[in-house]
Motif scaffolding. Sequence first.
Motif, PDB file in Angstrom:
ATOM      1  N   SER A  33      17.243  -3.297 -22.076  1.00 54.08           N
ATOM      2  CA  SER A  33      16.290  -4.290 -22.585  1.00 54.08           C
ATOM      3  C   SER A  33      14.920  -3.657 -22.847  1.00 54.08           C
ATOM      4  CB  SER A  33      16.139  -5.447 -21.597  1.00 54.08           C
ATOM      5  OG  SER A  33      17.346  -6.149 -21.480  1.00 54.08           O
ATOM      6  N   CYS A  34      14.452  -2.857 -21.916  1.00 54.75           N
ATOM      7  CA  CYS A  34      13.163  -2.175 -22.098  1.00 54.75           C
ATOM      8  C   CYS A  34      13.217  -1.226 -23.291  1.00 54.75           C
ATOM      9  CB  CYS A  34      12.787  -1.396 -20.839  1.00 54.75           C
ATOM     10  SG  CYS A  34      12.306  -2.422 -19.444  1.00 54.75           S
ATOM     11  N   ASP A  35      14.299  -0.494 -23.388  1.00 50.48           N
ATOM     12  CA  ASP A  35      14.471   0.438 -24.508  1.00 50.48           C
ATOM     13  C   ASP A  35      14.436  -0.315 -25.833  1.00 50.48           C
ATOM     14  OD1 ASP A  35      15.155   2.982 -25.790  1.00 50.48           O
ATOM     15  OD2 ASP A  35      17.146   2.103 -26.069  1.00 50.48           O
ATOM     16  N   TRP A  79      13.331   7.526 -22.911  1.00 51.93           N
ATOM     17  CA  TRP A  79      12.172   7.362 -22.048  1.00 51.93           C
ATOM     18  C   TRP A  79      11.300   8.610 -22.099  1.00 51.93           C
ATOM     19  CZ3 TRP A  79      11.501  10.306 -17.522  1.00 51.93           C
ATOM     20  CH2 TRP A  79      10.359   9.973 -16.796  1.00 51.93           C
ATOM     21  N   GLN A  80      11.920   9.777 -22.025  1.00 54.06           N
ATOM     22  CA  GLN A  80      11.155  11.018 -22.048  1.00 54.06           C
ATOM     23  C   GLN A  80      10.460  11.211 -23.385  1.00 54.06           C
ATOM     24  OE1 GLN A  80      14.315  13.651 -20.853  1.00 54.06           O
ATOM     25  NE2 GLN A  80      13.575  13.733 -18.757  1.00 54.06           N
ATOM     26  N   GLN A  81      11.132  10.867 -24.465  1.00 58.53           N
ATOM     27  CA  GLN A  81      10.509  10.981 -25.782  1.00 58.53           C
ATOM     28  C   GLN A  81       9.322  10.029 -25.888  1.00 58.53           C
ATOM     29  OE1 GLN A  81      11.342  13.123 -28.598  1.00 58.53           O
ATOM     30  NE2 GLN A  81       9.250  12.433 -28.890  1.00 58.53           N
ATOM     31  N   ALA A  82       9.503   8.811 -25.428  1.00 56.36           N
ATOM     32  CA  ALA A  82       8.412   7.839 -25.480  1.00 56.36           C
ATOM     33  C   ALA A  82       7.241   8.272 -24.610  1.00 56.36           C
ATOM     34  CB  ALA A  82       8.920   6.466 -25.044  1.00 56.36           C
ATOM     35  N   LEU A 117       7.705  21.248 -23.100  1.00 54.60           N
ATOM     36  CA  LEU A 117       7.404  22.132 -24.228  1.00 54.60           C
ATOM     37  C   LEU A 117       7.140  21.334 -25.503  1.00 54.60           C
ATOM     38  CD1 LEU A 117      10.004  24.987 -23.645  1.00 54.60           C
ATOM     39  CD2 LEU A 117       7.543  25.032 -23.221  1.00 54.60           C
ATOM     40  N   GLN A 118       7.934  20.314 -25.734  1.00 51.32           N
ATOM     41  CA  GLN A 118       7.744  19.495 -26.920  1.00 51.32           C
ATOM     42  C   GLN A 118       6.382  18.788 -26.883  1.00 51.32           C
ATOM     43  OE1 GLN A 118      10.053  15.894 -27.503  1.00 51.32           O
ATOM     44  NE2 GLN A 118      10.179  16.316 -29.689  1.00 51.32           N
ATOM     45  N   THR A 119       6.016  18.267 -25.742  1.00 50.68           N
ATOM     46  CA  THR A 119       4.715  17.608 -25.601  1.00 50.68           C
ATOM     47  C   THR A 119       3.588  18.594 -25.847  1.00 50.68           C
ATOM     48  OG1 THR A 119       5.661  16.040 -24.005  1.00 50.68           O
ATOM     49  CG2 THR A 119       3.250  16.265 -24.043  1.00 50.68           C
ATOM     50  N   PHE A 120       3.714  19.760 -25.267  1.00 50.25           N
ATOM     51  CA  PHE A 120       2.715  20.813 -25.448  1.00 50.25           C
ATOM     52  C   PHE A 120       2.566  21.160 -26.945  1.00 50.25           C
ATOM     53  CE2 PHE A 120       1.239  25.278 -24.900  1.00 50.25           C
ATOM     54  CZ  PHE A 120       0.094  25.002 -24.170  1.00 50.25           C
TER      55      PHE A 120
END
Length: 128
Positions: A33-35, A79-82, A117-120
Amino acid sequence: MDATTDKEPLVQEQIYEALCALGEAEPEEILHSCDEYLRQHDKLAYPHRVIILKAMETVVRNNIDLLDKSTAKDVIWEWQQAASNVLVAVGQRFINKVMEEVLTKFQPGILPHYFVLQTFANLSVSNG
């Protein structure tokens, strides 16, 4: 979940607590639901998005052994991508603080997680 946009911190905390409580009873249903809510409200302001993401994190952490493998994989990835996207957005104004936090995830002798790494990388692109 629309109440997460309320400006009152007490209301926001109650929404977080309610999502976590529901997540204890039906973790997969709440995570889905949150997703779905986050997907449908992609323009949701980041402070409000964070409330839902924090609730999702708590539900996952508290119920990891109960989650179906496919649910865990799909939800954790989303969740991690968000969460990464939230950090990049906040970093457009508070780059030093966000960089401090991201850099704490780099530990000697340990390969950093993909999303660190992606966030960086995304932080560097958005703050050229």
